[in-house]
Design a protein around this motif. Structure first.
Motif, PDB file in Angstrom:
ATOM      1  N   ASN A  13       0.552  -1.206  -0.025  1.00 56.37           N
ATOM      2  CA  ASN A  13       0.044  -0.016  -0.648  1.00 56.37           C
ATOM      3  C   ASN A  13       0.864   1.434   0.369  1.00 56.37           C
ATOM      4  O   ASN A  13       0.674   2.354  -0.793  1.00 56.37           O
ATOM      5  CB  ASN A  13      -0.505  -0.583   1.343  1.00 56.37           C
ATOM      6  CG  ASN A  13      -2.233   1.122   1.107  1.00 56.37           C
ATOM      7  OD1 ASN A  13      -2.533   1.141  -0.078  1.00 56.37           O
ATOM      8  ND2 ASN A  13      -2.663   1.888   1.816  1.00 56.37           N
ATOM      9  N   THR A 149      -2.164  -7.224   5.914  1.00 58.30           N
ATOM     10  CA  THR A 149      -3.880  -7.009   6.641  1.00 58.30           C
ATOM     11  C   THR A 149      -4.381  -7.218   4.573  1.00 58.30           C
ATOM     12  O   THR A 149      -3.040  -6.743   3.370  1.00 58.30           O
ATOM     13  CB  THR A 149      -4.126  -5.908   6.264  1.00 58.30           C
ATOM     14  OG1 THR A 149      -3.739  -4.959   5.954  1.00 58.30           O
ATOM     15  CG2 THR A 149      -4.278  -5.531   7.876  1.00 58.30           C
ATOM     16  N   SER A 150      -5.263  -7.065   4.160  1.00 58.54           N
ATOM     17  CA  SER A 150      -5.874  -7.332   2.818  1.00 58.54           C
ATOM     18  C   SER A 150      -5.599  -5.301   1.752  1.00 58.54           C
ATOM     19  O   SER A 150      -5.297  -5.652   1.074  1.00 58.54           O
ATOM     20  CB  SER A 150      -7.153  -7.519   1.814  1.00 58.54           C
ATOM     21  OG  SER A 150      -8.049  -6.693   3.403  1.00 58.54           O
ATOM     22  N   GLU A 151      -5.365  -4.973   2.968  1.00 60.06           N
ATOM     23  CA  GLU A 151      -5.053  -3.465   2.623  1.00 60.06           C
ATOM     24  C   GLU A 151      -3.274  -3.321   2.379  1.00 60.06           C
ATOM     25  O   GLU A 151      -3.094  -2.489   1.006  1.00 60.06           O
ATOM     26  CB  GLU A 151      -5.076  -2.401   3.754  1.00 60.06           C
ATOM     27  CG  GLU A 151      -5.298  -0.814   3.421  1.00 60.06           C
ATOM     28  CD  GLU A 151      -6.597  -0.468   2.010  1.00 60.06           C
ATOM     29  OE1 GLU A 151      -5.849   0.268   0.974  1.00 60.06           O
ATOM     30  OE2 GLU A 151      -7.046  -1.302   1.653  1.00 60.06           O
ATOM     31  N   GLU A 152      -2.633  -3.985   3.397  1.00 59.32           N
ATOM     32  CA  GLU A 152      -1.165  -4.068   2.936  1.00 59.32           C
ATOM     33  C   GLU A 152      -0.769  -4.385   1.635  1.00 59.32           C
ATOM     34  O   GLU A 152       0.395  -4.302   1.492  1.00 59.32           O
ATOM     35  CB  GLU A 152      -0.537  -4.264   4.245  1.00 59.32           C
ATOM     36  CG  GLU A 152      -1.139  -3.123   5.651  1.00 59.32           C
ATOM     37  CD  GLU A 152      -0.165  -1.940   5.958  1.00 59.32           C
ATOM     38  OE1 GLU A 152       0.065  -1.638   4.436  1.00 59.32           O
ATOM     39  OE2 GLU A 152      -0.415  -1.131   6.744  1.00 59.32           O
ATOM     40  N   LYS A 154      -2.011  -6.671  -1.388  1.00 55.08           N
ATOM     41  CA  LYS A 154      -2.796  -6.835  -2.297  1.00 55.08           C
ATOM     42  C   LYS A 154      -2.971  -7.144  -3.317  1.00 55.08           C
ATOM     43  O   LYS A 154      -2.372  -7.012  -4.577  1.00 55.08           O
ATOM     44  CB  LYS A 154      -4.290  -6.041  -1.871  1.00 55.08           C
ATOM     45  CG  LYS A 154      -4.268  -4.234  -2.987  1.00 55.08           C
ATOM     46  CD  LYS A 154      -4.640  -3.729  -2.633  1.00 55.08           C
ATOM     47  CE  LYS A 154      -4.124  -2.669  -2.290  1.00 55.08           C
ATOM     48  NZ  LYS A 154      -4.592  -1.664  -1.611  1.00 55.08           N
TER      49      LYS A 154
END
Ligand SMILES: CCCCC/C=C\C/C=C\C/C=C\C/C=C\CCCC(=O)SCCNC(=O)CCNC(=O)[C@H](O)C(C)(C)COP(=O)(O)OP(=O)(O)OC[C@H]1O[C@@H](n2cnc3c(N)ncnc32)[C@H](O)[C@@H]1OP(=O)(O)O
Length: 167
Positions: A13, A149-152, A154
């Motif tokens: 991200n 996380t799927s934010e960090e 992907k």
């Protein structure tokens, strides 16, 4: 030579090399190739410069560091590492406002460490920078003190899917 793309790796991200939401970063994409190497592609910008028109050597080092470091996950995406040493040779200037490729591969591995090498390839096909790096394997929770996380981390689909990459 043209190589088939087997997989596009995930993006970060905020990472300066691969972060999709880092506006000043390199927004680099990483592709696993049929020959077992990893190729990174990015567009260098004016704000990545050292001298006008020339990419900062630290940015080139960061690109090679991450490309070699990511190559370990081609065979096992649960392996992560931190860089313990990086040796860089600058052979030709890397221009700003250019699309460049960075190749990375693993040359040795044991329980604790892995080593690899890589090159930055100019649009002309010339090799501009070469590197060798050594990394210590480390679980991602220990590197970041947090969760993956799927934010960090992907998958980001390309507008046009790359089937082959010419190196
Ligand atoms: C949650 C979301 C995450 C999402 C991520 C998103 C984006 C990220 C982007 C990309 C991710 C993908 C892959 C990228 C991969 C690489 C890219 C860049 C990586 C970096 O940008 S990362 C920053 C720079 N990097 C560091 O920040 C490391 C700082 N450093 C340390 O943290 C310590 O230095 C450490 C832990 C390395 C060692 O610390 P330590 O205390 O465990 O060390 P210790 O001395 O006890 O050594 C233990 C055993 O390792 C041997 N050993 C040690 N060093 C050695 C060497 N150089 N050569 C040979 N052997 C060595 C000893 O000989 C001993 O071996 P033995 O046990 O057999 O005696």
């Amino acid at each position: 030579m043209k190589y088939k793309v087997i997989k596009k790796q995930n993006s970060g991200n905020s990472c300066v090399v691969c972060g999709v939401n880092n506006e000043l970063g390199l927004k680099t994409s990483f592709y696993e190739l049929e020959n077992g190497e990893l190729v990174a592609i990015c567009d260098t910008k004016d704000w990545h410069q050292s001298y006008p028109g020339r990419v900062h050597g630290g940015m080139s080092a960061a690109l090679l560091d991450e490309t070699i470091g990511r190559a370990i996950s081609i065979n096992d995406e649960t392996i992560w590492g931190v860089t313990v040493s990086l040796d860089i040779k600058y052979k030709k200037p890397v221009p700003t406002d250019a699309t460049i490729k960075i190749i990375g591969r693993i040359t040795s591995e044991n329980r604790k460490l892995f080593e690899g090498s890589g090159e930055i390839i100019l649009p002309s096909g010339e090799i501009a920078v070469t590197a060798t790096g050594k990394y210590m394997k480390m679980p991602v929770e220990k590197i970041t003190d947090g969760e993956l996380t799927s934010e960090e981390w992907k998958h980001v689909e390309d507008k046009e899917k790359l089937e082959y990459i010419e190196i």
